[in-house]
Design a protein around this motif. Sequence first.
Motif, short mmCIF file in Angstrom:
data_model
loop_
_atom_site.label_atom_id
_atom_site.label_comp_id
_atom_site.label_asym_id
_atom_site.label_seq_id
_atom_site.Cartn_x
_atom_site.Cartn_y
_atom_site.Cartn_z
N PRO A 67 34.37 -11.83 23.18
CA PRO A 67 32.93 -11.09 22.47
C PRO A 67 31.81 -11.88 22.81
O PRO A 67 31.85 -12.97 22.97
CB PRO A 67 33.56 -11.11 20.90
CG PRO A 67 35.03 -11.50 21.05
CD PRO A 67 35.24 -12.25 22.34
N GLN A 89 44.25 -15.80 22.48
CA GLN A 89 43.15 -16.55 22.26
C GLN A 89 42.82 -16.61 20.80
O GLN A 89 42.96 -15.38 20.25
CB GLN A 89 41.99 -15.83 23.05
CG GLN A 89 42.34 -16.12 24.70
CD GLN A 89 41.26 -15.34 25.44
OE1 GLN A 89 40.39 -14.60 25.26
NE2 GLN A 89 41.32 -15.63 26.69
N ARG A 104 43.35 -14.99 15.41
CA ARG A 104 43.42 -14.21 16.66
C ARG A 104 41.91 -13.92 16.89
O ARG A 104 41.17 -13.22 16.20
CB ARG A 104 44.28 -13.37 16.75
CG ARG A 104 45.78 -13.48 16.86
CD ARG A 104 46.55 -12.35 16.78
NE ARG A 104 46.22 -11.49 17.84
CZ ARG A 104 47.07 -10.62 18.48
NH1 ARG A 104 48.40 -10.59 17.86
NH2 ARG A 104 46.62 -9.64 19.37
N ASP A 106 41.03 -11.54 19.09
CA ASP A 106 40.80 -10.17 19.08
C ASP A 106 40.68 -9.35 17.76
O ASP A 106 40.58 -8.35 17.40
CB ASP A 106 41.90 -9.26 19.91
CG ASP A 106 43.35 -9.74 19.35
OD1 ASP A 106 43.53 -10.43 18.74
OD2 ASP A 106 44.13 -9.11 19.64
N LYS A 107 41.02 -10.09 16.37
CA LYS A 107 41.05 -9.73 15.21
C LYS A 107 39.85 -10.08 14.63
O LYS A 107 39.72 -9.47 13.45
CB LYS A 107 42.54 -10.13 14.45
CG LYS A 107 43.63 -9.87 15.11
CD LYS A 107 44.15 -8.27 15.02
CE LYS A 107 45.35 -8.19 15.57
NZ LYS A 107 45.64 -6.49 15.70
N LYS A 109 35.72 -10.56 13.75
CA LYS A 109 34.42 -9.93 13.97
C LYS A 109 33.18 -10.71 14.34
O LYS A 109 32.16 -10.24 14.75
CB LYS A 109 34.29 -9.03 12.80
CG LYS A 109 35.37 -8.08 12.62
CD LYS A 109 34.73 -6.81 11.66
CE LYS A 109 36.09 -5.77 11.36
NZ LYS A 109 36.62 -5.24 12.36
#
Length: 116
Positions: A67, A89, A104, A106-107, A109
């Motif tokens: 991100p 990751q 995580r 990917d979880k 924000k």
Amino acid sequence: MTAAGIIQAAKAEGLIVTLSPGGSIKAIGEQSAVNRWRPTLKEHKAEIINLLTRQPGGMQPTRPAFPEWCNPHCESFHRLELPGLDMVQGCYQETNSTHWRWSRLDKMKNCPNKEQ
């Protein structure tokens, strides 16, 4: 070794091999792994670029490996290998003087370090 084999082997060592916006190869990961794979990536550069750009409709869209808010060189960033799963990751954060929490990527924000 084929371009696909090189990308998979590099991935197994924690690297993400992708295309930069300019169309050259970009390897993201721990610097020691990047240094180890650099000669192989250069040697097979044309094949790897062809593989990464190949798609029936034309150019394969490139997407960021992380991100925008994440710095993969942050000391809290960590890769976790779980049996039977791809590498995950995440980020370690100290909750108090004796406890740490791993989340995580990917979880998440946003970056917990920037919230402090």
